[in-house]
Design a protein around this motif. Structure first.
Motif, PDB file in Angstrom:
ATOM      1  N   LYS A 303       9.136  -0.101   0.439  1.00 15.43           N
ATOM      2  CA  LYS A 303       9.203   1.042  -0.467  1.00 15.43           C
ATOM      3  C   LYS A 303       8.138   2.084  -0.140  1.00 15.43           C
ATOM      4  N   VAL A 304       6.961   1.664   0.339  1.00 15.64           N
ATOM      5  CA  VAL A 304       5.923   2.634   0.702  1.00 15.64           C
ATOM      6  C   VAL A 304       6.399   3.512   1.859  1.00 15.64           C
ATOM      7  N   PHE A 305       7.026   2.894   2.847  1.00 13.25           N
ATOM      8  CA  PHE A 305       7.504   3.668   3.999  1.00 13.25           C
ATOM      9  C   PHE A 305       8.664   4.579   3.601  1.00 13.25           C
ATOM     10  N   ASP A 306       9.507   4.105   2.685  1.00 12.29           N
ATOM     11  CA  ASP A 306      10.597   4.957   2.188  1.00 12.29           C
ATOM     12  C   ASP A 306      10.038   6.175   1.452  1.00 12.29           C
ATOM     13  N   TYR A 307       9.038   5.958   0.602  1.00  8.04           N
ATOM     14  CA  TYR A 307       8.427   7.079  -0.113  1.00  8.04           C
ATOM     15  C   TYR A 307       7.853   8.093   0.868  1.00  8.04           C
ATOM     16  N   MET A 308       7.169   7.578   1.896  1.00  6.45           N
ATOM     17  CA  MET A 308       6.562   8.485   2.881  1.00  6.45           C
ATOM     18  C   MET A 308       7.649   9.271   3.617  1.00  6.45           C
ATOM     19  N   ALA A 309       8.683   8.579   4.042  1.00  5.44           N
ATOM     20  CA  ALA A 309       9.753   9.258   4.783  1.00  5.44           C
ATOM     21  C   ALA A 309      10.458  10.303   3.928  1.00  5.44           C
ATOM     22  N   ALA A 310      10.529  10.041   2.616  1.00  5.65           N
ATOM     23  CA  ALA A 310      11.170  10.988   1.698  1.00  5.65           C
ATOM     24  C   ALA A 310      10.245  12.120   1.275  1.00  5.65           C
ATOM     25  N   GLY A 311       8.972  12.053   1.661  1.00  2.38           N
ATOM     26  CA  GLY A 311       8.034  13.110   1.303  1.00  2.38           C
ATOM     27  C   GLY A 311       7.515  13.019  -0.117  1.00  2.38           C
ATOM     28  N   LEU A 312       7.422  11.780  -0.657  1.00  3.94           N
ATOM     29  CA  LEU A 312       6.917  11.586  -2.011  1.00  3.94           C
ATOM     30  C   LEU A 312       5.451  11.171  -1.978  1.00  3.94           C
ATOM     31  N   PRO A 313       4.588  11.753  -2.814  1.00  7.34           N
ATOM     32  CA  PRO A 313       3.234  11.222  -2.963  1.00  7.34           C
ATOM     33  C   PRO A 313       3.295   9.834  -3.597  1.00  7.34           C
ATOM     34  N   ILE A 314       2.322   8.985  -3.272  1.00  3.56           N
ATOM     35  CA  ILE A 314       2.377   7.573  -3.627  1.00  3.56           C
ATOM     36  C   ILE A 314       1.203   7.192  -4.511  1.00  3.56           C
ATOM     37  N   VAL A 315       1.470   6.327  -5.486  1.00  8.48           N
ATOM     38  CA  VAL A 315       0.427   5.611  -6.215  1.00  8.48           C
ATOM     39  C   VAL A 315       0.618   4.126  -5.923  1.00  8.48           C
ATOM     40  N   THR A 316      -0.412   3.468  -5.407  1.00  9.33           N
ATOM     41  CA  THR A 316      -0.354   2.030  -5.165  1.00  9.33           C
ATOM     42  C   THR A 316      -1.536   1.352  -5.831  1.00  9.33           C
ATOM     43  N   ASN A 317      -1.299   0.142  -6.332  1.00  8.04           N
ATOM     44  CA  ASN A 317      -2.385  -0.647  -6.911  1.00  8.04           C
ATOM     45  C   ASN A 317      -2.783  -1.777  -5.974  1.00  8.04           C
ATOM     46  N   SER A 318      -2.533  -1.597  -4.676  1.00  7.50           N
ATOM     47  CA  SER A 318      -2.792  -2.646  -3.695  1.00  7.50           C
ATOM     48  C   SER A 318      -3.846  -2.185  -2.691  1.00  7.50           C
ATOM     49  N   PRO A 319      -5.133  -2.387  -2.992  1.00  6.77           N
ATOM     50  CA  PRO A 319      -6.167  -2.081  -2.005  1.00  6.77           C
ATOM     51  C   PRO A 319      -5.975  -2.961  -0.772  1.00  6.77           C
ATOM     52  N   GLY A 320      -6.579  -2.566   0.314  1.00  8.07           N
ATOM     53  CA  GLY A 320      -6.395  -3.326   1.540  1.00  8.07           C
ATOM     54  C   GLY A 320      -5.470  -2.589   2.478  1.00  8.07           C
ATOM     55  N   ILE A 321      -4.524  -3.311   3.084  1.00  7.69           N
ATOM     56  CA  ILE A 321      -3.714  -2.707   4.130  1.00  7.69           C
ATOM     57  C   ILE A 321      -2.859  -1.550   3.609  1.00  7.69           C
ATOM     58  N   VAL A 322      -2.241  -1.716   2.426  1.00  5.97           N
ATOM     59  CA  VAL A 322      -1.406  -0.641   1.883  1.00  5.97           C
ATOM     60  C   VAL A 322      -2.282   0.526   1.443  1.00  5.97           C
ATOM     61  N   GLY A 323      -3.359   0.226   0.733  1.00 12.44           N
ATOM     62  CA  GLY A 323      -4.263   1.281   0.292  1.00 12.44           C
ATOM     63  C   GLY A 323      -4.854   2.064   1.446  1.00 12.44           C
ATOM     64  N   ASP A 324      -5.230   1.352   2.513  1.00 19.69           N
ATOM     65  CA  ASP A 324      -5.785   2.030   3.689  1.00 19.69           C
ATOM     66  C   ASP A 324      -4.748   2.956   4.319  1.00 19.69           C
ATOM     67  N   LEU A 325      -3.500   2.501   4.345  1.00 17.84           N
ATOM     68  CA  LEU A 325      -2.427   3.333   4.900  1.00 17.84           C
ATOM     69  C   LEU A 325      -2.252   4.607   4.085  1.00 17.84           C
ATOM     70  N   VAL A 326      -2.156   4.462   2.773  1.00 16.39           N
ATOM     71  CA  VAL A 326      -1.933   5.622   1.904  1.00 16.39           C
ATOM     72  C   VAL A 326      -3.105   6.597   1.997  1.00 16.39           C
ATOM     73  N   MET A 327      -4.316   6.088   1.961  1.00 15.57           N
ATOM     74  CA  MET A 327      -5.485   6.961   2.045  1.00 15.57           C
ATOM     75  C   MET A 327      -5.619   7.575   3.434  1.00 15.57           C
ATOM     76  N   GLY A 328      -5.353   6.777   4.473  1.00 13.21           N
ATOM     77  CA  GLY A 328      -5.467   7.287   5.833  1.00 13.21           C
ATOM     78  C   GLY A 328      -4.476   8.388   6.134  1.00 13.21           C
ATOM     79  N   ALA A 329      -3.304   8.313   5.494  1.00 15.93           N
ATOM     80  CA  ALA A 329      -2.284   9.351   5.701  1.00 15.93           C
ATOM     81  C   ALA A 329      -2.434  10.511   4.724  1.00 15.93           C
ATOM     82  N   ASP A 330      -3.421  10.441   3.814  1.00 12.94           N
ATOM     83  CA  ASP A 330      -3.604  11.468   2.767  1.00 12.94           C
ATOM     84  C   ASP A 330      -2.341  11.659   1.950  1.00 12.94           C
TER      85      ASP A 330
END
Length: 395
Positions: A303-330
Motif C-alpha cells: 500500500k505504501v508503494f501504491d500511495y507513492m505511485a498515485a502521488g498521495l502523501p503518506i502517514v505511517t506509524n511504522s518507524p524503521g524501514i517504512v518510515g525511513d522510506l517515507v522520510m527519505g522520499a519526502d
C-alpha cells in the motif's frame, strides 16, 4: 524462441484486477523469456469470491475457514496438498518459486522441486514463526513453534535462493545459516503509469462521497494491521475524515468499535483496477501496523508503494524501514505506532500545495527506484544462472 517455465506457489495470489496480492502476476508477466503458472487458493482471501482459471493462473481447492482458529491451519494444509497435486500435473518447470507467509506453501514448493528435479526458490514475505511470537499468537516454548522453526531451517537449507522483500530480514535469515550470496532482495513495487485515474478528481470525490480532507487506508483488516490505533487517532482528530477500504477477520469488530466516530467510514474491497480512482479522490494515504518490533525491519508494504505511485502523501506509524522510506522520499510523515493522531493533525494543517509537493516527491521516487519493471529484471537476473547451470556450486 523457447521459453523457460516457472511454477509459482502463492496461496493468497489473485488474478489481475482483483483485490489482493497481485505481486507475482505483475512480476512474472514482465519476465522476458519466461512463461509462468501461479498456483493459488480457489477463493479470494479478501472478498471470499471464487477464483477461476486464467492464462498463467491456476486456482486449487482449499477448505473454508473463519477467524484465526484451527480452521485456518486446516486451510493452509489443504492448500499444500492440492497445490502439490496440481504442480505434479503441470508441465515440468525450469524453476519452482514458492512464497510464504505460511511455510506449508514453501514445503509444497520444496517437494515439487525435488520430485521434478528442478531448482527451488523460496520467497520470505513474513519471518515465520518469529512474527507469530512477537504478535503474541504463538508461544516460544510451544511444540508448534519448535516444529515451525525446524521447517523454516529445512526450507532455508533446501532453497537454491531465498528472496527477501525487506532488507531488515537479511540478518535473521543469515542467522539461520543461509549464505549471503544465496539471498536476493526483490521488494514490492509500483509503476506510476498504472495509477492513471478514469475521471477528474472532482467527479471521483463525488463518486466516493469525499466532501472534506480525506485519509484513506486501503488494505487488510487483520490483527497485524493495528487498526484500533487508527480508530483512536481518528477519534482524536475529527477535522479529517478516515475511510478504511478492504476486508479481513477484524473488520466487523472494528466496524462495531467505530460506531459513534462520525468521521470514520468503512468501504468494501475494490478491484485493483479501481484503486487509481480511489486514491486520486483521496488527500492522504494511511499505512498502519500493530506495534510489533519485527515490523520495523521486516515488511515491504504494497500500500505504501501504491500511495507513492498515485502521488498521495503518506502517514505511517511504522518507524524503521517504512518510515525511513517515507522520510527519505519526502513523501509524508512518520509517527510512533501509538501516535497516529499526530500524523493526522499534520495532514490537517498542511496546505494543498504542501500535500501536492509530498505526493509528487513520492511518485518521483517510486518511478526512479522501485518500479515493477525494474524488479522483474532483478528477478530475471536471479533465475537465469539457476537454469543455465552456473549455480551448481551453490546447490
Amino acid at each position: 524462441m523457447t521459453h523457460r517455465r516457472v511454477l509459482v506457489l502463492n496461496h493468497f495470489a489473485v488474478p489481475p484486477g482483483q483485490p489482493g496480492g497481485t505481486r507475482h502476476v505483475e512480476l512474472f508477466s514482465r519476465l522476458p523469456g519466461w512463461t509462468y503458472v501461479i498456483l493459488a487458493g480457489r477463493r479470494n482471501m479478501i472478498t471470499g469470491a471464487p477464483q477461476r482459471p486464467e492464462p498463467g493462473f491456476h486456482p486449487v481447492a482449499v477448505t473454508p475457514y473463519r477467524g484465526n482458529g484451527l480452521g485456518r491451519v486446516v486451510n493452509w494444509v489443504s492448500y499444500a496438498v492440492t497445490a502439490t497435486a496440481a504442480g505434479l500435473r503441470q508441465p515440468r518447470p525450469d524453476v519452482v518459486y514458492a512464497s510464504s507467509p505460511h511455510l506449508l506453501a514453501g514445503l509444497s514448493g520444496c517437494v515439487l522441486a525435488t520430485l521434478r528435479r528442478t531448482p527451488f526458490v523460496l520467497e520470505v514475505r513474513d519471518l515465520w514463526p518469529r512474527v507469530l511470537i512477537e504478535m503474541g499468537t504463538l508461544s516460544e516454548t510451544s511444540l508448534a513453534n519448535r516444529a515451525l522453526e525446524r521447517l523454516e531451517r529445512f526450507l532455508y537449507r533446501r532453497a537454491d535462493r531465498v528472496v527477501i522483500m525487506a532488507p531488515g530480514v537479511r540478518a535473521a535469515i543469515e542467522g539461520k545459516g543461509v549464505a549471503p550470496d544465496r539471498i536476493a532482495f526483490i521488494p514490492n513495487a509500483a509503476d506510476p503509469e498504472d495509477f492513471t485515474p478514469s475521471a477528474d478528481r472532482d467527479e471521483l470525490r463525488r463518486r466516493y462521497g469525499f466532501t472534506r480532507r480525506t485519509a484513506v487506508y486501503a488494505g487488510a483488516h487483520g490483527p497485524a494491521n493495528g487498526l484500533d490505533l487508527l480508530l483512536a487517532a481518528a477519534e482524536a482528530v475529527p477535522e479529517i475524515d478516515v475511510v478504511l477500504v478492504g476486508s479481513g477477520v477484524e473488520k466487523e469488530r472494528l466496524r462495531a468499535r467505530a460506531r459513534g466516530i462520525r468521521t470514520v467510514r468503512f468501504l468494501d474491497p475494490v478491484p485493483k483496477t479501481e484503486i487509481p480512482d480511489l486514491l486520486h479522490a483521496a488527500d492522504v494515504g494511511l499505512h498502519v501496523l500493530a506495534d510489533v518490533e519485527l515490523f520495523r525491519a521486516g515488511v515491504s508494504p504494497n500500500k505504501v508503494f501504491d500511495y507513492m505511485a498515485a502521488g498521495l502523501p503518506i502517514v505511517t506509524n511504522s518507524p524503521g524501514i517504512v518510515g525511513d522510506l517515507v522520510m527519505g522520499a519526502d513523501s509524508g510523515c512518520v509517527t510512533a505506532p501509538g501516535h497516529l493522531a499526530h500524523g493526522l493533525a499534520q495532514m490537517v494543517q498542511a496546505s494543498p500545495d504542501e500535500l501536492t509537493k509530498m505526493g509528487a516527491a513520492g511518485r518521483r521516487w517510486i518511478r526512479e527506484h522501485q518500479s515493477r519493471s525494474a524488479m522483474a529484471l532483478t528477478l530475471a537476473r536471479l533465475l537465469a544462472p539457476l537454469v543455465d547451470g552456473e549455480d551448481e556450486a551453490a546447490r
